[in-house]
Design a protein around this motif. Structure first.
Motif, PDB file in Angstrom:
ATOM      1  N   ASN A  86       0.928  -1.411  -0.070  1.00 31.59           N
ATOM      2  CA  ASN A  86      -0.021  -0.088   0.037  1.00 31.59           C
ATOM      3  C   ASN A  86       0.816   1.110  -0.055  1.00 31.59           C
ATOM      4  O   ASN A  86       2.293   1.099   0.129  1.00 31.59           O
ATOM      5  N   GLY A  87       0.166   2.406   0.063  1.00 30.34           N
ATOM      6  CA  GLY A  87       0.976   3.666  -0.070  1.00 30.34           C
ATOM      7  C   GLY A  87       1.851   4.165   1.073  1.00 30.34           C
ATOM      8  O   GLY A  87       2.799   4.487   1.124  1.00 30.34           O
ATOM      9  N   THR A  88       1.106   3.672   2.111  1.00 27.22           N
ATOM     10  CA  THR A  88       1.784   3.861   3.568  1.00 27.22           C
ATOM     11  C   THR A  88       2.897   3.182   3.802  1.00 27.22           C
ATOM     12  O   THR A  88       4.112   3.692   3.938  1.00 27.22           O
ATOM     13  N   THR A 127      -2.288  17.429   4.851  1.00 24.21           N
ATOM     14  CA  THR A 127      -2.085  16.207   3.930  1.00 24.21           C
ATOM     15  C   THR A 127      -2.810  15.130   4.706  1.00 24.21           C
ATOM     16  O   THR A 127      -3.360  15.119   5.804  1.00 24.21           O
ATOM     17  N   PHE A 128      -2.970  13.774   4.148  1.00 24.09           N
ATOM     18  CA  PHE A 128      -3.466  12.739   4.622  1.00 24.09           C
ATOM     19  C   PHE A 128      -2.449  12.323   5.861  1.00 24.09           C
ATOM     20  O   PHE A 128      -1.274  12.272   5.788  1.00 24.09           O
ATOM     21  N   ALA A 130      -1.142   9.730   6.975  1.00 21.62           N
ATOM     22  CA  ALA A 130      -0.086   8.680   6.646  1.00 21.62           C
ATOM     23  C   ALA A 130       1.443   9.350   6.233  1.00 21.62           C
ATOM     24  O   ALA A 130       2.272   8.739   6.468  1.00 21.62           O
ATOM     25  N   SER A 131       1.139  10.551   5.650  1.00 19.56           N
ATOM     26  CA  SER A 131       2.464  11.211   5.203  1.00 19.56           C
ATOM     27  C   SER A 131       3.263  11.526   6.466  1.00 19.56           C
ATOM     28  O   SER A 131       4.497  11.403   6.395  1.00 19.56           O
ATOM     29  N   VAL A 181       4.400  16.307  -0.516  1.00 21.67           N
ATOM     30  CA  VAL A 181       3.207  15.472  -1.128  1.00 21.67           C
ATOM     31  C   VAL A 181       2.500  16.199  -2.198  1.00 21.67           C
ATOM     32  O   VAL A 181       2.346  17.492  -2.231  1.00 21.67           O
ATOM     33  N   ASP A 197       5.653  11.836  -1.840  1.00 22.41           N
ATOM     34  CA  ASP A 197       4.490  11.331  -1.543  1.00 22.41           C
ATOM     35  C   ASP A 197       3.538  11.493  -2.802  1.00 22.41           C
ATOM     36  O   ASP A 197       2.675  12.499  -2.717  1.00 22.41           O
ATOM     37  N   ALA A 229       0.785   9.697  -3.727  1.00 23.05           N
ATOM     38  CA  ALA A 229      -0.217   8.867  -3.297  1.00 23.05           C
ATOM     39  C   ALA A 229      -1.460   9.292  -4.201  1.00 23.05           C
ATOM     40  O   ALA A 229      -2.001   8.444  -4.774  1.00 23.05           O
ATOM     41  N   GLN A 230      -1.542  10.862  -4.167  1.00 18.96           N
ATOM     42  CA  GLN A 230      -2.395  11.384  -5.059  1.00 18.96           C
ATOM     43  C   GLN A 230      -1.997  12.011  -6.352  1.00 18.96           C
ATOM     44  O   GLN A 230      -2.833  12.634  -6.953  1.00 18.96           O
ATOM     45  N   SER A 245       0.204   5.333  -4.261  1.00 12.34           N
ATOM     46  CA  SER A 245      -0.866   4.253  -3.818  1.00 12.34           C
ATOM     47  C   SER A 245      -1.964   3.998  -4.767  1.00 12.34           C
ATOM     48  O   SER A 245      -2.208   4.710  -5.524  1.00 12.34           O
ATOM     49  N   PHE A 298      -4.800   2.606  -3.693  1.00  9.69           N
ATOM     50  CA  PHE A 298      -6.273   2.709  -2.944  1.00  9.69           C
ATOM     51  C   PHE A 298      -7.275   2.870  -3.991  1.00  9.69           C
ATOM     52  O   PHE A 298      -6.968   3.649  -4.740  1.00  9.69           O
ATOM     53  N   LYS A 357      -7.749   6.466  -5.501  1.00  9.46           N
ATOM     54  CA  LYS A 357      -6.595   7.275  -5.950  1.00  9.46           C
ATOM     55  C   LYS A 357      -6.835   7.412  -7.443  1.00  9.46           C
ATOM     56  O   LYS A 357      -7.541   6.692  -8.166  1.00  9.46           O
ATOM     57  N   GLY A 396      -2.621  -1.536  -2.636  1.00  8.25           N
ATOM     58  CA  GLY A 396      -1.574  -1.692  -3.257  1.00  8.25           C
ATOM     59  C   GLY A 396      -0.548  -0.402  -3.260  1.00  8.25           C
ATOM     60  O   GLY A 396      -1.316   0.621  -2.807  1.00  8.25           O
TER      61      GLY A 396
HETATM   62  C1  LIG Z   1      -3.897   7.646   0.361  1.00 10.71           C
HETATM   63  C2  LIG Z   1      -2.602   8.244   0.877  1.00 10.71           C
HETATM   64  C3  LIG Z   1      -1.441   7.579   1.556  1.00 10.71           C
HETATM   65  C4  LIG Z   1      -1.565   6.109   1.917  1.00 10.71           C
HETATM   66  O1  LIG Z   1      -1.834   5.501   0.876  1.00 10.71           O
HETATM   67  P1  LIG Z   1      -2.460   3.886   1.378  1.00 10.71           P
HETATM   68  O2  LIG Z   1      -2.376   3.134  -0.001  1.00 10.71           O
HETATM   69  O3  LIG Z   1      -3.949   4.018   1.864  1.00 10.71           O
HETATM   70  O4  LIG Z   1      -1.569   3.461   2.237  1.00 10.71           O
HETATM   71  C5  LIG Z   1      -0.299   8.442   1.874  1.00 10.71           C
HETATM   72  N1  LIG Z   1      -0.254   9.720   1.531  1.00 10.71           N
HETATM   73  C6  LIG Z   1      -1.149  10.461   0.985  1.00 10.71           C
HETATM   74  C7  LIG Z   1      -1.216  11.727   0.649  1.00 10.71           C
HETATM   75  C8  LIG Z   1      -2.401   9.673   0.592  1.00 10.71           C
HETATM   76  O5  LIG Z   1      -3.434  10.551   0.170  1.00 10.71           O
END
Ligand SMILES: *Cc1c(COP(=O)(O)O)cnc(C)c1O
Length: 387
Positions: A57-59, A83-84, A86-87, A136, A162, A164-165, A186, A188, A191, A199
Motif C-alpha cells: 500500500n502507499g503507506t 495532507t493525509f 499517513a504522510s 506531497v 508522496d 499517493a494522490q 498508492s 487505494f 486514488k 496496493g
Molecule cells: C492515500 C494516501 C497515503 C496512503 O496510501 P494507502 O495506500 O492508503 O496506504 C499516503 N499519503 C497520501 C497523501 C495519501 O493520500
C-alpha cells in the motif's frame, strides 16, 4: 450521483478486467507473479524513472523509502501540515520526528518559504538532524519541486515524494513520482490509479535503493527466499491487483487522464465569478485531479453548504478537516509554538466535489448549480446572523 464512481469504470473496462483476472486464476501465481513484474516495468516507463518496486500500500511504500535511507531517531523529516495522516505517520513510526510545514493558500502544497524557515529553526535548535523533505502532491498537483530541490541541495536533504494522490501529474513534460530522490504512490481504490484493494509502489532512478526496497518488502531477502540479510517486512502487491492495474493503467493513459481534466476544467469555467476559490494550477503544471477542492468564502458555514448540497443529491467531502499538527497523535505543546496558519484556515474552508473520469457533463452542471444555490443559502444565513 457518486463522489467517485468506480462502478462506471468497471462497466467500461469489464471485458479486459475479467480476462486479466481469469488469466491469474489460471496461472495460480498469486504473489509477485508475472503481472507484478510487467506492471512495475510499465509504471516505471510511464513515470520516467529506471525502477519501480510495488508493495502492499502507499503507506508502506513511504515506510520502505525511509527504511532504505535508514531514517530513524534523531532525524527531522519536513512534512506538509495539510495532507493525509499517513504522510507524517510513517515518519513517527520509524522513530524520526515530523516537522510540520505550512502550505500555499492556493496550491495546497508545501510552501518553500516556510520550509526554509522550519529547516533553519531545526538547525538553530540543534536537537535534530534535518534529513528529508517529504513533499506531497496533494489532490493530484505536483508540489513545487524546482524550489524544493534547490532548498534540498542547499541544506543537504533527501526528497521523498508522496505521490499517493499525484500519479499522472506533471511539471512541464516531467511526470509525478519522478521528482523525489525516491517517490511513492498508492493504489487505494479512490486514488487516480486505483486497484480493487490495497496496493502501492516506490519509484527511484537509483538501482541500489530499488534493490534495497525490493529486499525490505520481502523480509529482508538476500540471494534466495531463505537468506535474510536485513530486517524487513512483508509488503507485496498481489498478482490479481497487478493484472487489474495493468488494464487500468492503459485506460488512464488512453483517455481517463484527459477525461478527468476535461471535467475539472468544466467546473473551473462554470464556477468563474462565484464567491469561492477554484483550484489553482500554476503555469507549466498539470494535475491528475485526485480531488477537485474549492475554498469556500469565510462567511459561508461549510456544514450548511454540505447539507444544502446533500439536499440536492450532491455528495461532497472534506479533505482535510484538521491540520496534522493538531491531530491528537501529534499534538504537543512544542508544536503549538509553530502553528501553520494557512493549513489551519484551509481545514475550515475546503470542500471537495464529485470528480472522476466517468462523470457526465450534465452531472457536473448539476453539481455547479447545486453548489451555487447552496452557497447563496449559506451566505444569506451568515448575513441574517450578522444583522
Ligand atoms: C492515500 C494516501 C497515503 C496512503 O496510501 P494507502 O495506500 O492508503 O496506504 C499516503 N499519503 C497520501 C497523501 C495519501 O493520500
Amino acid at each position: 450521483m457518486q463522489f467517485r464512481d468506480l462502478k462506471r469504470q468497471y462497466e467500461a473496462l469489464r471485458p479486459q478486467i475479467d480476462e486479466a483476472l481469469a488469466a491469474v486464476f489460471q496461472s495460480q501465481a498469486y504473489i509477485l507473479g508475472p503481472p507484478v513484474q510487467a506492471l512495475e516495468a510499465e509504471l516505471a516507463a510511464y513515470v520516467g524513472v529506471a525502477h519501480c518496486v510495488s508493495c502492499g500500500n502507499g503507506t508502506e511504500a513511504l515506510s520502505l523509502a525511509l527504511a532504505v535511507w535508514e531514517i530513524g531517531p534523531g532525524a527531522a523529516v519536513f512534512v506538509p501540515d495539510f495532507t493525509f495522516f499517513a504522510s507524517a505517520e510513517v515518519v513517527a513510526a520509524c522513530g524520526a520526528t515530523p516537522v510540520f510545514v505550512d502550505v500555499d493558500a492556493r496550491t495546497f502544497n508545501l510552501n518553500p518559504v516556510d520550509l526554509e524557515q522550519k529547516i533553519q529553526a531545526v538547525q538553530a535548535e540543534g536537537r535534530l538532524r534535518p534529513a528529508v523533505v517529504l513533499a506531497v502532491d496533494l489532490f493530484g498537483l505536483p508540489a513545487p519541486y524546482p524550489e524544493i530541490q534547490s532548498l534540498a541541495r542547499k541544506h543537504k536533504l533527501l526528497i521523498l515524494e508522496d505521490g499517493a494522490q499525484g500519479f499522472g501529474g506533471r511539471i512541464g513534460a516531467q511526470r509525478a513520482c519522478s521528482f523525489g530522490d525516491m517517490a511513492t504512490t498508492s493504489f487505494f481504490p479512490a486514488k487516480p490509479l486505483g486497484a480493487y484493494g490495497d496496493g502501492g509502489a516506490l519509484f527511484t532512478s537509483r538501482a541500489e535503493w530499488a534493490a534495497r526496497a525490493a529486499s525490505l518488502r520481502s523480509h529482508g531477502q538476500g540471494t534466495d527466499r531463505y537468506d535474510h540479510v536485513r530486517i524487513g517486512m512483508n509488503s507485496r502487491l498481489d498478482s490479481l491487483q497487478a493484472a487489474l492495474l495493468r488494464v487500468k493503467l492503459r485506460a488512464f493513459q488512453d483517455y481517463e487522464w484527459e477525461a478527468v481534466n476535461r471535467a475539472a476544467a468544466a467546473y473551473t469555467q462554470a464556477l468563474e465569478g462565484s464567491p469561492l476559490l477554484t483550484p489553482y494550477v500554476p503555469e507549466g503544471y498539470a494535475s491528475s485531479w485526485a480531488q477537485y477542492t474549492v475554498i469556500l468564502p469565510r462567511a459561508a458555514r461549510r456544514a450548511e453548504v454540505q447539507r444544502e448540497l446533500r439536499a440536492r443529491g450532491v455528495p461532497s467531502m472534506v479533505y482535510y478537516p484538521r491540520p496534522l499538527h493538531a491531530q491528537p497523535a501529534f499534538h504537543s505543546p512544542a508544536q503549538e509554538a509553530e502553528p501553520c496558519p494557512v493549513a489551519s484556515d484551509l481545514c475550515q474552508r475546503v470542500l471537495s466535489l464529485p470528480l472522476h473520469p466517468y462523470l457526465f457533463p450534465e452531472e457536473g452542471a448539476r453539481v455547479v448549480a447545486a453548489l451555487q444555490a447552496a452557497l447563496q443559502t449559506a451566505l444569506q444565513t451568515a448575513l441574517q446572523g450578522a444583522l
